[in-house]
Design an enzyme around this catalytic site. Structure first.
Site, PDB file in Angstrom:
ATOM      1  N   LYS A   1       0.830  -1.215   0.000  1.00  0.00           N
ATOM      2  CA  LYS A   1       0.000   0.000   0.000  1.00  0.00           C
ATOM      3  C   LYS A   1       0.856   1.252   0.000  1.00  0.00           C
ATOM      4  O   LYS A   1       0.609   2.188  -0.735  1.00  0.00           O
ATOM      5  CB  LYS A   1      -0.861   0.079   1.272  1.00  0.00           C
ATOM      6  CG  LYS A   1      -1.971  -0.897   1.385  1.00  0.00           C
ATOM      7  CD  LYS A   1      -2.886  -0.545   2.567  1.00  0.00           C
ATOM      8  CE  LYS A   1      -2.208  -0.581   3.919  1.00  0.00           C
ATOM      9  NZ  LYS A   1      -1.821  -1.924   4.368  1.00  0.00           N
TER      10      LYS A   1
ATOM     11  N   ARG B   1      -9.802   1.535   8.517  1.00  0.00           N
ATOM     12  CA  ARG B   1      -9.489   0.124   8.714  1.00  0.00           C
ATOM     13  C   ARG B   1     -10.582  -0.596   9.474  1.00  0.00           C
ATOM     14  O   ARG B   1     -10.496  -1.806   9.651  1.00  0.00           O
ATOM     15  CB  ARG B   1      -8.214  -0.006   9.518  1.00  0.00           C
ATOM     16  CG  ARG B   1      -7.039  -0.394   8.590  1.00  0.00           C
ATOM     17  CD  ARG B   1      -5.842  -0.236   9.212  1.00  0.00           C
ATOM     18  NE  ARG B   1      -4.668  -0.913   9.342  1.00  0.00           N
ATOM     19  CZ  ARG B   1      -3.485  -0.431   8.959  1.00  0.00           C
ATOM     20  NH1 ARG B   1      -3.415   0.680   8.280  1.00  0.00           N
ATOM     21  NH2 ARG B   1      -2.394  -1.057   9.244  1.00  0.00           N
TER      22      ARG B   1
ATOM     23  N   ARG C   1      -0.987  -8.680  12.860  1.00  0.00           N
ATOM     24  CA  ARG C   1      -1.566  -7.665  11.968  1.00  0.00           C
ATOM     25  C   ARG C   1      -2.419  -8.323  10.883  1.00  0.00           C
ATOM     26  O   ARG C   1      -3.457  -7.794  10.495  1.00  0.00           O
ATOM     27  CB  ARG C   1      -0.461  -6.810  11.340  1.00  0.00           C
ATOM     28  CG  ARG C   1       0.202  -5.887  12.371  1.00  0.00           C
ATOM     29  CD  ARG C   1       1.519  -5.325  11.882  1.00  0.00           C
ATOM     30  NE  ARG C   1       1.358  -4.363  10.823  1.00  0.00           N
ATOM     31  CZ  ARG C   1       2.261  -4.139   9.859  1.00  0.00           C
ATOM     32  NH1 ARG C   1       3.388  -4.831   9.833  1.00  0.00           N
ATOM     33  NH2 ARG C   1       2.043  -3.233   8.959  1.00  0.00           N
TER      34      ARG C   1
ATOM     35  N   ARG D   1      11.203 -10.166   4.214  1.00  0.00           N
ATOM     36  CA  ARG D   1      11.545  -8.754   4.080  1.00  0.00           C
ATOM     37  C   ARG D   1      11.277  -8.015   5.380  1.00  0.00           C
ATOM     38  O   ARG D   1      10.175  -7.600   5.652  1.00  0.00           O
ATOM     39  CB  ARG D   1      10.697  -8.103   2.974  1.00  0.00           C
ATOM     40  CG  ARG D   1      10.944  -8.680   1.614  1.00  0.00           C
ATOM     41  CD  ARG D   1      10.375  -7.788   0.570  1.00  0.00           C
ATOM     42  NE  ARG D   1       9.129  -7.127   0.990  1.00  0.00           N
ATOM     43  CZ  ARG D   1       8.194  -6.732   0.152  1.00  0.00           C
ATOM     44  NH1 ARG D   1       8.347  -6.903  -1.126  1.00  0.00           N
ATOM     45  NH2 ARG D   1       7.105  -6.137   0.595  1.00  0.00           N
TER      46      ARG D   1
ATOM     47  N   ARG E   1      11.139  -1.733  11.088  1.00  0.00           N
ATOM     48  CA  ARG E   1      10.171  -1.034  11.921  1.00  0.00           C
ATOM     49  C   ARG E   1      10.002  -1.783  13.236  1.00  0.00           C
ATOM     50  O   ARG E   1      10.202  -2.989  13.296  1.00  0.00           O
ATOM     51  CB  ARG E   1       8.815  -0.962  11.196  1.00  0.00           C
ATOM     52  CG  ARG E   1       8.767   0.160  10.200  1.00  0.00           C
ATOM     53  CD  ARG E   1       7.588   0.097   9.247  1.00  0.00           C
ATOM     54  NE  ARG E   1       6.354  -0.448   9.782  1.00  0.00           N
ATOM     55  CZ  ARG E   1       5.224  -0.479   9.081  1.00  0.00           C
ATOM     56  NH1 ARG E   1       5.197   0.007   7.849  1.00  0.00           N
ATOM     57  NH2 ARG E   1       4.138  -1.009   9.595  1.00  0.00           N
TER      58      ARG E   1
HETATM   59  P1  AMP Z   1       0.613   0.724   8.628  1.00  0.00           P
HETATM   60  O1  AMP Z   1       1.884   1.459   8.372  1.00  0.00           O
HETATM   61  O2  AMP Z   1      -0.564   1.304   7.878  1.00  0.00           O
HETATM   62  O3  AMP Z   1       0.720  -0.759   8.446  1.00  0.00           O
HETATM   63  O4  AMP Z   1       0.273   0.942  10.176  1.00  0.00           O
HETATM   64  C1  AMP Z   1       1.139   0.505  11.197  1.00  0.00           C
HETATM   65  C2  AMP Z   1       0.367   0.386  12.502  1.00  0.00           C
HETATM   66  O5  AMP Z   1      -0.206   1.642  12.851  1.00  0.00           O
HETATM   67  C3  AMP Z   1      -0.799  -0.588  12.459  1.00  0.00           C
HETATM   68  O6  AMP Z   1      -0.411  -1.915  12.707  1.00  0.00           O
HETATM   69  C4  AMP Z   1      -1.683  -0.036  13.564  1.00  0.00           C
HETATM   70  O7  AMP Z   1      -1.183  -0.366  14.853  1.00  0.00           O
HETATM   71  C5  AMP Z   1      -1.508   1.469  13.386  1.00  0.00           C
HETATM   72  N1  AMP Z   1      -2.508   2.022  12.420  1.00  0.00           N
HETATM   73  C6  AMP Z   1      -2.244   2.621  11.222  1.00  0.00           C
HETATM   74  N2  AMP Z   1      -3.379   3.008  10.618  1.00  0.00           N
HETATM   75  C7  AMP Z   1      -4.386   2.641  11.454  1.00  0.00           C
HETATM   76  C8  AMP Z   1      -5.805   2.738  11.398  1.00  0.00           C
HETATM   77  N3  AMP Z   1      -6.441   3.287  10.342  1.00  0.00           N
HETATM   78  N4  AMP Z   1      -6.517   2.245  12.439  1.00  0.00           N
HETATM   79  C9  AMP Z   1      -5.913   1.697  13.513  1.00  0.00           C
HETATM   80  N5  AMP Z   1      -4.583   1.552  13.631  1.00  0.00           N
HETATM   81  C10 AMP Z   1      -3.825   2.023  12.615  1.00  0.00           C
END
Ligand code: AMP
Length: 185
Positions: free
Chosen positions: A15, A89, A143, A128, A132
C-alpha cells in the site's frame, strides 16, 4: 480520475509503495495514518505515546485516536486529489471518515484493495524485514489476523456500495501500479 480514494490491503501488500507512486506520478496528496502515527511517536507527542503499545503488538490503534488524527489532517487538503493510505481500517472509522469528507465537500470515490493471499503475505513478512518496531514475524502475523477480523468486513461494505476496485497485489510493483491506475481511470 477519482480524486478521493482509499488504499486497503493486508500487511506487506505494498500500500505504502503504491501511495508514494500516486503521489509522485499522479499528484495525489497521501494521508497515511501509519506514517502520521510513526511521526507522532518519534516526536514524542501524547498521541504517539498512546499509540505505541498497540502498534508494537500489531493491534489497531483505537478508533477515536485515528478519527481525531484524520480530522486534523483532512482540513489541509483543499481541493487536491487525496489517497488515504491504510485508513479507514474499521467500519466505525469508515463511518466517521465519510462524515468528515462530507464536511469538506468531498466523498470517497473509490476503495482500491491491493489483494495478496495470506501465504504470500507470510512469505513477504518472513523474508523482508524493514526495521520497523512492528516488523517482527509475530507482530506481522497478528496484523494479518487483525486485518481479517476488522478490515475485511469493511471491504465487503465498500463492495456493496460499489466503491471497491480489486487489484492483484501479488505482482511486481510496476504491474500493481498499472492495475491501480487502470482501476482509477
Ligand atoms: P501501517 O503502516 O498502515 O501498516 O500501520 C502501522 C500500525 O499503525 C498498524 O499496525 C496499527 O497499529 C496502526 N494504524 C495505522 N493506521 C491505522 C488505522 N487506520 N486504524 C488503527 N490503527 C492504525
Amino acid at each position: 480520475m477519482d480524486s478521493t480514494i482509499t488504499l486497503l490491503g493486508p500487511p506487506g501488500s505494498g500500500k505504502g509503495t503504491q501511495a508514494e507512486r500516486l503521489r509522485d506520478r499522479l499528484g495525489f496528496t497521501v494521508l497515511s495514518t501509519g506514517d502520521l502515527l510513526r511521526k507522532a511517536r518519534s516526536t514524542g507527542t501524547d498521541l504517539g505515546r498512546q499509540a505505541a503499545g498497540y502498534m508494537d503488538r500489531g493491534e489497531l490503534v483505537p478508533d477515536d485516536l485515528i478519527i481525531a488524527l484524520v480530522a486534523g489532517a483532512i482540513g489541509d487538503l483543499d481541493g487536491r486529489p487525496v489517497a488515504l493510505d491504510g485508513v479507514p481500517r474499521t467500519v466505525e472509522q469508515a463511518r466517521a471518515i465519510d462524515e468528515l469528507l462530507r464536511e469538506h465537500s468531498r466523498m470517497l470515490n473509490a476503495a482500491v484493495l491491493i489483494d495478496v493471499p495470506d501465504d504470500e503475505v507470510v512469505r513477504r513478512i518472513t523474508e523482508r524485514r524493514q526495521g520497523r518496531t512492528d516488523d517482527t514475524p509475530a507482530t506481522a502475523r497478528e496484523r494479518l489476523r487483525v486485518y481479517h477480523r476488522e478490515t475485511e468486513p469493511l471491504v465487503r461494505s465498500f463492495e456493496e456500495r460499489g466503491l471497491l476496485r480489486r487489484v492483484d497485489g501479488a505482482q511486481d510493483p510496476d504491474s500493481v501500479e498499472d492495475e491501480v491506475r487502470a482501476a482509477l481511470s
